[in-house]
Design an enzyme around this catalytic site. Structure first.
Site, PDB file in Angstrom:
ATOM      1  N   LYS A 189      -6.029  -8.830  32.634  1.00 57.74           N
ATOM      2  CA  LYS A 189      -4.693  -8.584  32.079  1.00 57.74           C
ATOM      3  C   LYS A 189      -3.738  -8.176  33.187  1.00 57.74           C
ATOM      4  CE  LYS A 189      -2.368  -9.272  28.519  1.00 57.74           C
ATOM      5  NZ  LYS A 189      -2.367 -10.573  27.883  1.00 57.74           N
ATOM      6  N   SER A 385      -1.578 -15.452  24.922  1.00 57.24           N
ATOM      7  CA  SER A 385      -1.644 -14.097  24.385  1.00 57.24           C
ATOM      8  C   SER A 385      -1.150 -14.084  22.940  1.00 57.24           C
ATOM      9  CB  SER A 385      -0.869 -13.134  25.284  1.00 57.24           C
ATOM     10  OG  SER A 385      -1.428 -11.835  25.192  1.00 57.24           O
TER      11      SER A 385
END
Length: 586
Positions: A189, A385
């Site tokens: 991330k 995402s």
């Protein structure tokens, strides 16, 4: 006092009269000039491909007729452009398409879709020609589809492969006294990595390298087919910068002619067999597209395929053409679900993600819709995402090879100004009734209990995200977690690991939706229709220029882009499911 009251009443009356007069004129224009003038296409015409004002797949529709009237000149999206090119194949008045000094903000997946449309156009026997004073890499990718490519003798070509640059702020934060408190799940991330490190992690370098190589591979395969130059040779050219001048580009067979623009136009005249001493007939692509969409007739209205466009960051609220809001999205899904004429739905996603809660609300609406009729996803430049969150439970998912997707991960950012505040003499204290009653304060050190609770929320959302993907893609939690952790994938890679079903554009998705619904004859209907307030309507008027427009004029477009990114980061409240970085291909 009475005199001042009379003066004030007169001023107010004049203002009201002027406003009523203005809107009356606008209304008359809407009634008598509501139908925008349709361009006349003369025989033996060439379409000029001007994409400068095209950015989104969908240009938007508005429920308020006032807004619709004022937005009239913007009602063309890329899907409309592609449809017009498809119609031009059989238009006897159109003989070819000219790509002249193309400059657009389209993403790579959008360029691929447009390129495919131009390739299909050529099958009709009509020509596509391209000219540039200078070729950027992304513009050359589009222009390489042309039958003949021209480059200005004093121009140059940028053909060198892809790269990405990430800026890191760890030391800057320490020196400035502003710290971004990061709470995340997922080793990939990397949206928050610049705030934690001074250099790129191995995991981040791995995913960016793999992604760039995959996107470059799809680009070179297309160019190779059009220019009859092997992929190996194209990589050799890029590696050695062997096409940087017009002469070098021609010797490497990436262009056909080194010439000035007047020669290019003369060659078009020859292709048209037109008078060399007269201008040939041209029609602007946007005007031609408006003509096509205003005169097209639906051959069948009994069965419909709804196309719902989800474009931009995911946020709360109504949303707009370039913002995915829960209001417009949930309303559109509900309307399409309840409309008996709509037999299936295509959800076109072009989003890097955003607000986790909004993503989940849209996911739920898709889940309800899927029980009633098929839902097929078509991915554009991004469906990453939160963008993948709202895609994962569709009946089938399509993506382009160079779509950026995945990024199944979650993070939260809390700006903290404690060090800076102390430096300049600002101090803050909290008084509370209970141990955890105080909210987070950016002027106090991050409380470990607050951090633990927030991390718990991040972990919960990640678990929910992975569970949704596992259920939607018929995988185990462990399988999704292994390819998740926030890692980003290209469309080509996503097919191999099960996040995407097939490579294909929006047309392939529409055909699949019709097949799942078992309908052969159908028309399409675009959603959403956005709701606008009166204040937003006024901002569209010529004299009501937005503050963003003023800022852009003062500081320049490049600086404004940086300003916009900082502003966007500041507006990201709550837990985010967001693409870890932004890739711009020049």
């Amino acid at each position: 006092m009475k005199f001042l009251g009379n003066v004030l009443a007169t001023i107010v009356g004049l203002f009201v009269f002027c406003m009523l007069f203005f809107f009356g004129i606008v209304l008359i224009g809407a009634i008598f000039g509501g139908e925008s003038e349709v361009v006349a296409v003369e025989n033996n015409s060439v379409i000029e491909l001007n994409l400068e004002d095209i950015q989104n797949d969908y240009a938007g529709k508005y429920k308020d007729p006032w807004v619709s009237f004022l937005e009239d000149d913007k009602k063309v999206g890329l899907t409309d452009i592609i449809y017009a090119i498809e119609q031009a194949k059989t238009d006897d008045d159109i003989k070819g398409i000219s790509i002249l000094n193309s400059n657009s903000a389209l993403g790579m997946a959008q360029r691929k879709a447009l390129r495919d449309a131009l390739e299909d156009f050529k099958k009709s026997g009509k020509f596509v020609m391209a000219y540039a004073n200078s070729f950027s890499q992304k513009e050359y990718y589009l222009s390489s589809v042309a039958n003949s490519i021209y480059l200005n003798p004093a121009g140059d070509m940028d053909f060198k492969g892809l790269s990405a640059e990430i800026m890191f702020f760890k030391d800057f934060q320490e020196k400035a006294g502003v710290k971004m408190e990061v709470i995340r799940h997922g080793k990939y991330k990397s949206a928050v990595e610049p705030f934690l490190e001074n250099k790129m992690s191995d995991a981040n370098r791995e995913q960016i390298t793999t992604l760039l190589n995959s996107i470059w591979a799809s680009v070179t395969i297309d160019i190779s087919k059009s220019r009859n130059v092997s992929v190996m040779k194209l990589n050799e050219i890029a590696n050695g910068l062997l096409a940087r001048t017009p002469q070098m580009a021609k010797s490497q067979k990436l262009i056909d002619f080194i010439a000035y623009e007047d020669v290019y136009h003369n060659d078009i005249k020859k292709a048209l067999k037109a008078d060399a001493n007269q201008d040939y007939n041209k029609v602007d692509l946007l005007e031609y597209t408006k003509k096509i969409i205003s005169t097209s007739i639906n051959t069948d209205t009994k069965n419909k395929i709804a196309i719902i466009y989800a474009q931009g960051e995911i946020r709360g609220g109504e949303g707009d053409v370039d913002i995915i809001g829960e209001g417009a999205m949930r309303r559109s899904l509900s309307e399409a679900r309840k409309d008996e004429k709509v037999k299936a739905i295509v959800l076109r996603i072009d989003s890097p993600g955003g607000d986790a809660l909004t993503s989940d609300l849209i996911w739920r609406e898709i889940e309800l819709t899927k029980k009633v009729k098929p839902v097929v996803v078509s991915m554009g430049n991004y469906a990453a995402s939160g963008g993948y969150y709202i895609a994962c439970n569709a009946n089938k998912i399509f993506a382009e090879n160079n779509t950026i997707t995945g990024s199944i991960g979650v993070f939260g950012i809390l700006p903290n100004f404690t060090q800076l505040a102390t430096k300049i003499g600002l101090h803050s204290e909290q008084v509370k009734t209970h141990e955890n009653s105080a909210d987070y304060s950016p002027f106090l050190p991050l409380d470990e209990k607050y951090k633990a609770v927030t991390l718990e929320s991040v972990e919960h959302i990640y678990k929910t995200f992975v569970t949704h993907v596992a259920q939607g893609r018929k995988m185990t939690f462990a399988q999704v977690d292994a390819i998740g952790q926030g890692r980003v994938w290209s469309g080509a890679e996503a097919v191999k690991i099960g996040l995407v079903d097939e490579i294909g554009g929006i047309e392939a998705a529409i055909h699949e939706a019709a097949s799942l619904a078992k309908v052969k004859a159908y028309s399409t209907q675009n959603y959403p229709e956005f709701e606008k307030s009166f204040n937003e309507l006024l901002e569209k008027l010529p004299f009501a220029k937005s503050k963003e427009s003023f800022i852009k004029e003062e500081i320049g477009e490049e600086t404004f882009t940086i300003f916009s990114k900082l502003k966007r980061l500041q507006s990201q409240k709550g837990v985010q499911t967001m693409l870890p970085f932004e890739i711009t291909i020049h």
